[in-house]
Structure formats: structure tokens, C-alpha cells
Design a protein around this motif. Structure first.
Motif, PDB file in Angstrom:
ATOM      1  N   ALA A 164     -69.284  46.792  25.229  1.00  0.00           N
ATOM      2  CA  ALA A 164     -70.663  46.294  25.160  1.00  0.00           C
ATOM      3  C   ALA A 164     -71.505  47.190  24.263  1.00  0.00           C
ATOM      4  O   ALA A 164     -72.279  46.702  23.430  1.00  0.00           O
ATOM      5  CB  ALA A 164     -71.265  46.219  26.560  1.00  0.00           C
ATOM      6  N   GLU A 165     -71.353  48.505  24.403  1.00  0.00           N
ATOM      7  CA  GLU A 165     -72.086  49.440  23.551  1.00  0.00           C
ATOM      8  C   GLU A 165     -71.713  49.233  22.083  1.00  0.00           C
ATOM      9  O   GLU A 165     -72.583  49.207  21.212  1.00  0.00           O
ATOM     10  CB  GLU A 165     -71.792  50.874  23.965  1.00  0.00           C
ATOM     11  CG  GLU A 165     -72.385  51.246  25.296  1.00  0.00           C
ATOM     12  CD  GLU A 165     -71.968  52.630  25.742  1.00  0.00           C
ATOM     13  OE1 GLU A 165     -71.343  53.369  24.954  1.00  0.00           O
ATOM     14  OE2 GLU A 165     -72.257  52.974  26.893  1.00  0.00           O
ATOM     15  N   TYR A 166     -70.433  49.099  21.821  1.00  0.00           N
ATOM     16  CA  TYR A 166     -69.962  48.890  20.453  1.00  0.00           C
ATOM     17  C   TYR A 166     -70.540  47.616  19.849  1.00  0.00           C
ATOM     18  O   TYR A 166     -71.028  47.599  18.722  1.00  0.00           O
ATOM     19  CB  TYR A 166     -68.427  48.847  20.423  1.00  0.00           C
ATOM     20  CG  TYR A 166     -67.882  48.253  19.158  1.00  0.00           C
ATOM     21  CD1 TYR A 166     -67.891  48.976  17.964  1.00  0.00           C
ATOM     22  CD2 TYR A 166     -67.395  46.942  19.143  1.00  0.00           C
ATOM     23  CE1 TYR A 166     -67.415  48.410  16.785  1.00  0.00           C
ATOM     24  CE2 TYR A 166     -66.929  46.377  17.975  1.00  0.00           C
ATOM     25  CZ  TYR A 166     -66.937  47.120  16.803  1.00  0.00           C
ATOM     26  OH  TYR A 166     -66.484  46.542  15.638  1.00  0.00           O
ATOM     27  N   ARG A 167     -70.489  46.516  20.608  1.00  0.00           N
ATOM     28  CA  ARG A 167     -70.975  45.231  20.092  1.00  0.00           C
ATOM     29  C   ARG A 167     -72.474  45.281  19.814  1.00  0.00           C
ATOM     30  O   ARG A 167     -72.948  44.744  18.815  1.00  0.00           O
ATOM     31  CB  ARG A 167     -70.665  44.101  21.084  1.00  0.00           C
ATOM     32  CG  ARG A 167     -69.183  43.774  21.181  1.00  0.00           C
ATOM     33  CD  ARG A 167     -68.653  43.180  19.909  1.00  0.00           C
ATOM     34  NE  ARG A 167     -69.383  41.946  19.640  1.00  0.00           N
ATOM     35  CZ  ARG A 167     -69.439  41.336  18.480  1.00  0.00           C
ATOM     36  NH1 ARG A 167     -68.793  41.818  17.451  1.00  0.00           N
ATOM     37  NH2 ARG A 167     -70.127  40.245  18.324  1.00  0.00           N
ATOM     38  N   LEU A 168     -73.225  45.923  20.694  1.00  0.00           N
ATOM     39  CA  LEU A 168     -74.667  46.039  20.458  1.00  0.00           C
ATOM     40  C   LEU A 168     -74.943  46.903  19.236  1.00  0.00           C
ATOM     41  O   LEU A 168     -75.790  46.580  18.413  1.00  0.00           O
ATOM     42  CB  LEU A 168     -75.360  46.618  21.687  1.00  0.00           C
ATOM     43  CG  LEU A 168     -75.562  45.607  22.801  1.00  0.00           C
ATOM     44  CD1 LEU A 168     -75.939  46.300  24.094  1.00  0.00           C
ATOM     45  CD2 LEU A 168     -76.621  44.602  22.413  1.00  0.00           C
ATOM     46  N   PHE A 169     -74.231  48.008  19.122  1.00  0.00           N
ATOM     47  CA  PHE A 169     -74.435  48.869  17.962  1.00  0.00           C
ATOM     48  C   PHE A 169     -74.099  48.123  16.674  1.00  0.00           C
ATOM     49  O   PHE A 169     -74.852  48.168  15.699  1.00  0.00           O
ATOM     50  CB  PHE A 169     -73.599  50.144  18.062  1.00  0.00           C
ATOM     51  CG  PHE A 169     -73.785  51.027  16.871  1.00  0.00           C
ATOM     52  CD1 PHE A 169     -74.910  51.827  16.768  1.00  0.00           C
ATOM     53  CD2 PHE A 169     -72.866  51.026  15.839  1.00  0.00           C
ATOM     54  CE1 PHE A 169     -75.109  52.623  15.648  1.00  0.00           C
ATOM     55  CE2 PHE A 169     -73.053  51.825  14.720  1.00  0.00           C
ATOM     56  CZ  PHE A 169     -74.178  52.620  14.627  1.00  0.00           C
ATOM     57  N   ALA A 170     -72.978  47.419  16.674  1.00  0.00           N
ATOM     58  CA  ALA A 170     -72.567  46.675  15.477  1.00  0.00           C
ATOM     59  C   ALA A 170     -73.603  45.616  15.104  1.00  0.00           C
ATOM     60  O   ALA A 170     -73.887  45.399  13.926  1.00  0.00           O
ATOM     61  CB  ALA A 170     -71.198  46.034  15.709  1.00  0.00           C
ATOM     62  N   THR A 171     -74.179  44.981  16.105  1.00  0.00           N
ATOM     63  CA  THR A 171     -75.169  43.934  15.862  1.00  0.00           C
ATOM     64  C   THR A 171     -76.496  44.507  15.373  1.00  0.00           C
ATOM     65  O   THR A 171     -77.142  43.943  14.491  1.00  0.00           O
ATOM     66  CB  THR A 171     -75.394  43.107  17.139  1.00  0.00           C
ATOM     67  OG1 THR A 171     -74.152  42.526  17.523  1.00  0.00           O
ATOM     68  CG2 THR A 171     -76.421  42.014  16.926  1.00  0.00           C
ATOM     69  N   LEU A 172     -76.906  45.638  15.952  1.00  0.00           N
ATOM     70  CA  LEU A 172     -78.217  46.194  15.645  1.00  0.00           C
ATOM     71  C   LEU A 172     -78.206  47.291  14.586  1.00  0.00           C
ATOM     72  O   LEU A 172     -79.258  47.799  14.206  1.00  0.00           O
ATOM     73  CB  LEU A 172     -78.848  46.741  16.937  1.00  0.00           C
ATOM     74  CG  LEU A 172     -79.133  45.699  18.018  1.00  0.00           C
ATOM     75  CD1 LEU A 172     -79.582  46.376  19.288  1.00  0.00           C
ATOM     76  CD2 LEU A 172     -80.175  44.701  17.532  1.00  0.00           C
ATOM     77  N   ALA A 173     -77.042  47.658  14.082  1.00  0.00           N
ATOM     78  CA  ALA A 173     -76.938  48.782  13.140  1.00  0.00           C
ATOM     79  C   ALA A 173     -77.831  48.603  11.919  1.00  0.00           C
ATOM     80  O   ALA A 173     -78.443  49.561  11.442  1.00  0.00           O
ATOM     81  CB  ALA A 173     -75.485  48.972  12.711  1.00  0.00           C
TER      82      ALA A 173
END
Length: 66
Positions: free
Chosen positions: A20-29
Motif C-alpha cells: 500500500a505504501e509503495y502504490r501510494l508513493f508511486a501514484t503521488l511521486a
């Protein structure tokens, strides 16, 4: 950018939280310059006819526009 996953009921595994952290970071990077923090709250649904339901709320705190 700080990402926090809150799961007080223990609904997810460490691997699921990391994903979940990875997906959010990838989306918001691409917006990292203006995103101060992200918080994900997972809660179990309770009620009639709900089996293994989970709600997911995402809060994004932005830097002040100034």
C-alpha cells in the motif's frame, strides 16, 4: 513525503502494508513537492450482511500554497 498506514485491528500483513505504501508513493511521486504526508486508515466493517469487509480512507496533507 511521509506515508503512514494505520491498521489498529490487524487486518493486513506487513507485506500488504508495504505494498500500500509503495502504490501510494508511486501514484503521488510526481506531486511529491507539494505532498507533506499521506495517511491510510483501514477499519473493519461491522453490520448485518457484511462479511470480511474493510474500509480504506486516505488522507493527503499538502504543503501550504503560501
Amino acid at each position: 513525503m511521509r506515508i503512514e498506514v494505520i491498521d489498529s485491528a490487524g487486518l493486513t500483513t506487513a507485506q500488504a502494508r508495504a505494498y500500500a505504501e509503495y502504490r501510494l508513493f508511486a501514484t503521488l511521486a510526481r506531486h511529491a513537492r507539494v505532498v507533506r504526508s499521506v495517511r491510510v486508515v483501514l477499519e473493519q466493517l461491522e453490520g448485518k450482511g457484511v462479511a470480511n469487509g474493510v474500509t480504506c480512507a486516505v488522507d493527503v496533507v499538502l504543503e501550504p500554497a503560501g
